[in-house]
Design an enzyme around this catalytic site. Structure first.
Site, short mmCIF file in Angstrom:
data_model
loop_
_atom_site.label_atom_id
_atom_site.label_comp_id
_atom_site.label_asym_id
_atom_site.label_seq_id
_atom_site.Cartn_x
_atom_site.Cartn_y
_atom_site.Cartn_z
N ALA A 159 1.95 -0.90 4.76
CA ALA A 159 0.53 -1.26 4.61
C ALA A 159 -0.37 -0.23 5.27
O ALA A 159 -1.46 0.06 4.78
CB ALA A 159 0.29 -2.64 5.22
N GLU A 197 0.48 3.45 2.79
CA GLU A 197 0.47 3.41 1.33
C GLU A 197 -0.84 2.82 0.81
O GLU A 197 -1.45 3.35 -0.12
CB GLU A 197 1.66 2.57 0.83
CG GLU A 197 1.90 2.66 -0.66
CD GLU A 197 2.44 4.01 -1.11
OE1 GLU A 197 2.12 4.44 -2.23
OE2 GLU A 197 3.18 4.64 -0.32
N SER A 239 -3.73 2.67 2.47
CA SER A 239 -4.85 3.55 2.84
C SER A 239 -4.93 4.79 1.96
O SER A 239 -6.01 5.19 1.53
CB SER A 239 -4.75 3.95 4.31
OG SER A 239 -5.00 2.84 5.14
N CYS A 267 -6.07 -8.58 7.50
CA CYS A 267 -5.43 -7.28 7.77
C CYS A 267 -5.61 -6.83 9.22
O CYS A 267 -6.73 -6.66 9.70
CB CYS A 267 -6.01 -6.23 6.83
SG CYS A 267 -5.34 -4.57 7.08
N GLU A 297 -10.54 5.55 8.58
CA GLU A 297 -9.94 6.59 7.75
C GLU A 297 -10.81 6.90 6.54
O GLU A 297 -11.02 8.07 6.20
CB GLU A 297 -8.54 6.15 7.30
CG GLU A 297 -7.52 6.16 8.42
CD GLU A 297 -6.18 5.58 8.02
OE1 GLU A 297 -5.22 5.74 8.78
OE2 GLU A 297 -6.10 4.94 6.93
#
Length: 404
Positions: A241, A244, A246, A353, A362
């Site tokens: 998580a 992949e 992001s 999350c 990010e």
């Protein structure tokens, strides 16, 4: 509201998914259901029939209700979109109280101070990668130059994975998250490979503990707060998580801004819009190519006026709920000045999350870096020329060639 029971209609529910995944388009059937039948029956690719929830309020109601068990995602007879159920032992497939105990342990690695420290590293890495892309000259590939290296570097630092070993887990990633792109045997082999990789990391880290996630898992393992299987599979869940998802989202946001170039121009003209723009793109981009991992009702439950019986499986499509006209004004429009944006991009309820702050940081570092460096950035070809990864849970471009 009258409770309805559609579970035993004689007509076979329509086949799900509703059609091929096309770029960032949301199949119009989702919004038809959101407006007319936000809780409806579908026939899944594996495991039979399920309820599909597409309405915003109904999704939140479902996600907040502890009577829907996430353990269903690990059971072989559960209706689902993936060729294999999840393996037991990770956060996604846990219910209370195990979920709360495990989440509290791993949340230590996502403390604000750690995310803040990583934010400084993000800006450095974005600068380095864009320097290299500019030096090489156009066309550059934003997937390989930005979308992959940024979240991969961040997740390996968060985990304490030696950066030179990133290729070992990257080669399993797309297979691990396949819906139709790989066989059951290939998915199983990727799962085995990732479990071996995590066990090796745990063994190596024991000799030199640090403040990273692997060390947190080891400490909990040694204290008897989790089993080795739970430590390994929870680690895999966060590893996947954390990079992949992001890298797919950075790729998707970059594509959207350049496919609709006026959006990129809007951010160039007003950089104060970057934060709300990121929230709007989290709302409008349908990251998952299909619905969610399944949950199962542990007793008869009413959601949105529809009776879901004990033992029945439920999935939801978040992107449909985030375009629900009952909640969002002009929901199909991309509005960077949207004042109220309570999107469900990071979920809701106990499975919200853990890495939401990291993912936002990010995205801000990646898109902010592009705006700073390349005001003339544009796609190197036509929108229809961009290749997309097929048959995976998360949609994303295979490559994204740009000029400046």
């Amino acid at each position: 509201m009258t409770v309805t029971d559609a579970a035993h209609d004689t007509a076979r529910p329509e086949q799900y998914p509703f059609g091929p995944v096309v770029r960032l388009d949301l199949n119009p059937r989702y919004m038809e259901l959101c407006r007319t039948a936000p809780v409806s029956r579908v026939t899944m690719p594996y495991g039979g029939e399920a309820w599909l929830i597409t309405g915003y309020h109904e999704i939140k109601e479902f996600l907040a209700d502890p009577r829907f068990s996430s353990r269903a995602a690990t059971e072989p007879d559960t209706a689902r979109v993936t060729p294999l159920p999840l393996r037991p032992g990770n956060l996604l497939s846990m219910d209370p109280p195990d979920h709360g105990k495990m989440r509290k342990i791993v949340a230590h690695a996502f403390r604000p101070r750690i995310v803040s420290d990583l934010t400084d590293r993000m800006r450095e890495l974005v600068t380095t990668e864009l320097d290299a892309m500019e030096a090489a000259g156009p066309p550059g590939d934003l997937v390989q130059r930005l979308a992959v290296p940024l979240p991969v570097r961040m997740i390996v630092e968060l985990f304490g994975v030696p950066y030179e070993e990133r290729a070992e887990f990257r080669r399993y990633s797309d297979v691990f998250v396949a819906t139709s792109a790989h066989t059951r045997e290939e998915v199983n082999a990727a799962r085995d490979g990732l479990e071996q990789f995590l066990r090796k990391l745990i063994s190596l880290r024991r000799a030199s503990p640090s403040d990273d996630l692997i060390s947190v898992l080891i400490e909990a393992l040694d204290a008897g707060h989790m089993t080795e299987v739970e430590a390994v599979r929870t680690g895999i869940g966060i590893l996947m998580a954390g990079h992949e998802t992001s890298l797919s989202m950075i790729s998707n946001v970059s594509f959207l801004l350049l496919a609709q170039r006026d959006l990129y121009a809007r951010l160039l003209a007003d950089r104060a819009l970057l934060d709300p723009a990121i929230e709007e793109m989290l709302r409008v981009i349908p990251l998952r190519s299909t619905g969610s991992f399944p949950r199962r009702a542990s007793e008869d439950v009413e959601v949105g006026g529809v009776l879901i019986r004990k033992g029945e499986t439920v999935i939801f499509q978040r992107a449909a709920g985030d375009r629900d006209e009952r909640v969002f004004d002009d929901p199909e429009a991309i509005r960077f000045d949207r004042e109220r944006n309570p999107h469900l991009g990071f979920g809701h309820g106990i499975h919200y999350c853990l890495g939401a702050a990291l993912a936002r940081a990010e995205l801000k570092a990646a898109i902010g870096g592009l705006l700073d460096r390349f005001p003339g950035l544009r796609l190197a070809g036509a929108v229809d020329d961009v290749p997309w990864k097929p048959g995976l849970i998360a949609r994303a471009p295979e490559s994204l060639l740009v000029e400046w």
